[in-house]
Design an enzyme around this catalytic site. Structure first.
Site, PDB file in Angstrom:
ATOM      1  N   GLY A  63       9.904  12.756  -9.077  1.00  0.00           N
ATOM      2  CA  GLY A  63      11.108  12.116  -9.590  1.00  0.00           C
ATOM      3  C   GLY A  63      10.971  11.544 -10.983  1.00  0.00           C
ATOM      4  N   HIS A  64       9.815  11.674 -11.612  1.00  0.00           N
ATOM      5  CA  HIS A  64       9.572  11.028 -12.917  1.00  0.00           C
ATOM      6  C   HIS A  64       8.849  11.977 -13.855  1.00  0.00           C
ATOM      7  CE1 HIS A  64       8.222   7.885 -15.780  1.00  0.00           C
ATOM      8  NE2 HIS A  64       9.236   7.214 -15.287  1.00  0.00           N
ATOM      9  N   PHE A  65       9.352  12.830 -14.425  1.00  0.00           N
ATOM     10  CA  PHE A  65      10.667  13.460 -14.330  1.00  0.00           C
ATOM     11  C   PHE A  65      10.422  14.914 -13.981  1.00  0.00           C
ATOM     12  CE2 PHE A  65      10.858  10.050 -17.459  1.00  0.00           C
ATOM     13  CZ  PHE A  65      11.890   9.277 -16.978  1.00  0.00           C
ATOM     14  N   VAL A 100       5.942  12.675 -16.427  1.00  0.00           N
ATOM     15  CA  VAL A 100       5.238  11.622 -17.165  1.00  0.00           C
ATOM     16  C   VAL A 100       4.833  10.552 -16.154  1.00  0.00           C
ATOM     17  CG1 VAL A 100       5.443   9.860 -18.963  1.00  0.00           C
ATOM     18  CG2 VAL A 100       6.618  12.039 -19.244  1.00  0.00           C
TER      19      VAL A 100
END
EC number: 4.2.1.59
Length: 140
Positions: free
Chosen positions: A46-48, A53
């Site tokens: 989810g990041h990203f 990252v």
């Protein structure tokens, strides 16, 4: 030097929150550790998804765990918990991405009772990725 089994003896953290892979060196007041960052880290979902990252707060958590290994390996602190009490002067200088190896250094600058203050930094390929002053409180 400590391997993952020894780190797990010192820290209560487990997957997916254990963010220290190996201790390279340690003295009474300073410790150097590594975290190998892979695309398989759960936070990258989810990041990203299009541009993975490592979240800055997790870099700071990895630094806190690095400091925790040093303190919780000491006989008088075995079995205790350590909690964040504050962070100051935190700076993020470089993105940490899959394939990077974080080299983390934590140096204790003050200890008083159940409070400890640490200067910490994380580097990738010799370049500063993050740094800050971390304050911890020891629980029973």
């Amino acid at each position: 030097m400590m391997d993952i089994k020894q780190i797990q003896e010192a820290l209560p953290h487990r997957y997916p929150m254990l963010l220290v892979d190996r201790i390279l060196e340690a003295s009474d007041d300073e410790i150097v550790a590594i975290k190998n960052v892979t695309i398989n880290e759960p936070f990258f979902n989810g990041h990203f998804p299009q541009y993975p990252v490592m979240p800055g707060v997790l870099i700071m958590e990895a630094l806190a765990q690095t400091a925790g290994v040093l303190e919780l390996s000491k006989e008088e602190n075995k079995g205790k918990l350590v909690f964040y009490a504050g962070m100051d002067k935190v700076k993020f200088k470089k993105q940490v991405v899959p394939g990077d190896q974080l080299v983390m250094t934590a140096r204790f600058i003050k200890r008083r009772g159940t409070i400890a203050v640490v200067e910490a930094k994380a580097e990738v390929d010799g370049k500063l990725a993050a740094s800050g002053t971390l304050t911890f409180a020891f629980g029973q």
